[in-house]
Design a protein around this motif. Structure first.
Motif, PDB file in Angstrom:
ATOM      1  N   LEU A   1      31.771 -16.499  46.297  1.00 43.12           N
ATOM      2  CA  LEU A   1      30.717 -16.545  45.144  1.00 43.12           C
ATOM      3  C   LEU A   1      29.780 -15.107  45.774  1.00 43.12           C
ATOM      4  O   LEU A   1      29.094 -15.261  47.015  1.00 43.12           O
ATOM      5  CB  LEU A   1      29.756 -17.594  45.375  1.00 43.12           C
TER       6      LEU A   1
ATOM      7  N   TYR B   1      37.774 -19.079  47.845  1.00 43.35           N
ATOM      8  CA  TYR B   1      36.733 -18.763  47.083  1.00 43.35           C
ATOM      9  C   TYR B   1      35.801 -17.961  47.525  1.00 43.35           C
ATOM     10  O   TYR B   1      35.220 -17.927  48.919  1.00 43.35           O
ATOM     11  CB  TYR B   1      35.960 -20.149  46.463  1.00 43.35           C
TER      12      TYR B   1
ATOM     13  N   THR C   1      32.481  -8.074  49.170  1.00 45.38           N
ATOM     14  CA  THR C   1      33.240  -9.456  48.634  1.00 45.38           C
ATOM     15  C   THR C   1      34.828  -9.323  48.377  1.00 45.38           C
ATOM     16  O   THR C   1      35.458 -10.456  48.628  1.00 45.38           O
ATOM     17  CB  THR C   1      32.640  -9.499  47.236  1.00 45.38           C
TER      18      THR C   1
ATOM     19  N   THR D   1      26.448 -13.064  45.348  1.00 46.36           N
ATOM     20  CA  THR D   1      25.376 -13.283  44.547  1.00 46.36           C
ATOM     21  C   THR D   1      24.240 -11.933  44.821  1.00 46.36           C
ATOM     22  O   THR D   1      24.479 -11.531  45.848  1.00 46.36           O
ATOM     23  CB  THR D   1      24.450 -14.473  45.002  1.00 46.36           C
TER      24      THR D   1
ATOM     25  N   ARG E   1      31.504  -7.698  39.441  1.00 48.99           N
ATOM     26  CA  ARG E   1      32.240  -8.484  38.834  1.00 48.99           C
ATOM     27  C   ARG E   1      33.378  -7.782  38.190  1.00 48.99           C
ATOM     28  O   ARG E   1      34.771  -8.158  38.248  1.00 48.99           O
ATOM     29  CB  ARG E   1      31.291  -9.144  37.587  1.00 48.99           C
TER      30      ARG E   1
ATOM     31  N   GLU F   1      33.818 -15.249  42.181  1.00 47.75           N
ATOM     32  CA  GLU F   1      32.880 -15.333  41.121  1.00 47.75           C
ATOM     33  C   GLU F   1      31.564 -14.686  41.398  1.00 47.75           C
ATOM     34  O   GLU F   1      31.297 -14.505  42.653  1.00 47.75           O
ATOM     35  CB  GLU F   1      32.515 -16.901  40.961  1.00 47.75           C
ATOM     36  N   THR F   2      30.494 -14.308  40.460  1.00 53.21           N
ATOM     37  CA  THR F   2      29.435 -13.461  40.519  1.00 53.21           C
ATOM     38  C   THR F   2      28.272 -14.284  40.039  1.00 53.21           C
ATOM     39  O   THR F   2      28.398 -14.972  39.007  1.00 53.21           O
ATOM     40  CB  THR F   2      29.660 -12.125  40.012  1.00 53.21           C
ATOM     41  N   ARG F   3      27.229 -14.076  40.713  1.00 53.78           N
ATOM     42  CA  ARG F   3      25.894 -14.773  39.892  1.00 53.78           C
ATOM     43  C   ARG F   3      24.890 -13.859  40.439  1.00 53.78           C
ATOM     44  O   ARG F   3      24.652 -13.429  41.462  1.00 53.78           O
ATOM     45  CB  ARG F   3      25.995 -16.190  40.623  1.00 53.78           C
TER      46      ARG F   3
ATOM     47  N   ARG G   1      35.975 -21.197  51.710  1.00 58.77           N
ATOM     48  CA  ARG G   1      34.828 -21.050  50.573  1.00 58.77           C
ATOM     49  C   ARG G   1      33.805 -20.158  51.009  1.00 58.77           C
ATOM     50  O   ARG G   1      33.274 -20.735  52.198  1.00 58.77           O
ATOM     51  CB  ARG G   1      34.384 -22.349  49.959  1.00 58.77           C
TER      52      ARG G   1
ATOM     53  N   ALA H   1      41.068 -13.324  41.229  1.00 57.49           N
ATOM     54  CA  ALA H   1      40.401 -14.224  40.568  1.00 57.49           C
ATOM     55  C   ALA H   1      39.550 -15.409  41.261  1.00 57.49           C
ATOM     56  O   ALA H   1      38.831 -16.161  40.802  1.00 57.49           O
ATOM     57  CB  ALA H   1      41.512 -15.106  39.859  1.00 57.49           C
ATOM     58  N   GLN H   2      39.729 -15.460  42.658  1.00 61.70           N
ATOM     59  CA  GLN H   2      39.078 -16.326  43.555  1.00 61.70           C
ATOM     60  C   GLN H   2      37.521 -15.709  43.674  1.00 61.70           C
ATOM     61  O   GLN H   2      36.634 -16.405  44.409  1.00 61.70           O
ATOM     62  CB  GLN H   2      39.591 -16.409  44.948  1.00 61.70           C
TER      63      GLN H   2
END
Ligand SMILES: C[S@@+](CC[C@H](N)C(=O)[O-])C[C@H]1O[C@@H](n2cnc3c(N)ncnc32)[C@H](O)[C@@H]1O
Length: 295
Positions: A85, A83, A71, A87, A98, A110-112, A59, A107-108
């Motif tokens: 993330l 996974y 990423t 950012t 994204r 995620e963005t924020r 992760r 699919a692993q």
């Protein structure tokens, strides 16, 4: 494009709004040059993953992830059981990260949208954390490193990539000095927080890692020559994506800005070789581990 600000008089909030605005503006250019950036940073990026301990199933927290070039490489390395993330402060560039991840079918990922100095992620929830060419733009990089350390599980590893000192990054030094001169602004201390070369002073970033609570801190310097077909290709890249330079020139009218670009081009010609343009850079890769269990 916004006008230039005097960042020595601005508080963090104004500094961050300006940074967000600059990167929202430069996002499309940075994303469009992903292949050039990937080629430039390939080896240091692989070293960064190794030094942070990125493995299959990890992760991983990616801070100041931009349009997500690194990423996507992390996502491939951790695989579908892992996974990532991603950012970043800029909503426009996060939207590109994204889209890039979705288009690659990863699919692993995620963005924020998140300030690296206030990530808002669960404590001890990541095995590894990386930040490629982002930390030097933080007004308080120590806070950024504390946030990364907090996000890591005990024993988890962090690795950041920043530019080293001005003499080793002459293209950036030329761009900054020429842009400031044409904008009628005084020369800047390259080591003031938030600038492109601000974390390049020898030993500084190691001290920040230790203050942020990391152990086993070590820095390696790596050469990373930026190869482009010609100086004009490099100037085209800078004109679309180098937001700190664009911000300095933002207050100039068209003709005055063209004068600045023309002088930058003339000065950067010195890096032309028989095989194209080759701009020297030196990067610092710094790694540390959150105290606790062994990785
Ligand atoms: C030079 S780009 C690097 C992007 C990406 N890591 C890469 O290597 O392609 C710098 C990034 O840092 C982000 N950034 C600057 N200040 C930030 C902050 N305080 N928190 C999070 N991101 C920040 C910018 O929005 C921009 O996307």
């Amino acid at each position: 494009m916004h006008s230039a600000i005097d960042d020595t008089r601005c508080g963090d909030t104004a500094f961050k709004s300006s940074m967000r605005e600059q990167w929202d503006y430069a996002a499309a250019g940075w994303n469009a040059h992903a292949a050039d950036i990937r080629a430039w940073l390939r080896q240091p990026t692989e070293a960064m993953f190794r030094m942070a301990g990125v493995k299959t199933g990890s992760r991983v927290l990616d801070v100041a992830a931009g349009a997500g070039d690194q990423t996507l490489a992390i996502a491939q390395q951790v695989g579908p059981q892992g996974y990532v993330l991603a950012t970043d402060l800029s909503p426009a560039i996060v939207a590109m990260a994204r889209d890039n991840a979705a288009r690659a079918g990863l699919a692993q990922v995620e963005t924020r949208v998140a300030d690296g100095e206030d990530l808002g992620v669960a404590e001890a929830s990541f095995d590894a954390a990386v930040c490629r060419l982002g930390l030097m733009l933080f007004p308080d990089p120590l806070r950024g490193l504390r946030e990364m350390r907090k996000a890591l599980r005990p024993g988890g590893g962090a690795c950041t990539m920043v530019f080293s000192r001005p003499e080793k990054n002459p293209c950036i030094a030329i761009l900054m000095a020429t842009a400031l001169k044409h904008a009628g602004l005084p020369a800047r201390d390259p080591f003031v927080a938030g600038g492109l070369l601000s974390l390049g002073r020898p030993g500084h970033i190691d001290a920040l890692y230790r203050s942020a609570g990391f152990q086993d801190v070590a820095t390696s310097a790596l050469d990373a020559v930026f190869h482009m077909p010609s100086v004009d290709h490099y100037i085209a890249f800078v004109r679309r994506s180098a937001s700190p330079i664009l911000q300095i020139l933002g207050g100039l009218d068209g003709a005055a800005a063209e004068g600045a670009w023309s002088e930058m081009r003339d000065q950067l010609m010195v890096f032309t070789t028989p095989h194209g343009w080759a701009g020297p850079n030196e990067l610092l890769l710094t790694a540390g581990r959150r105290p606790g269990e062994k990785a």
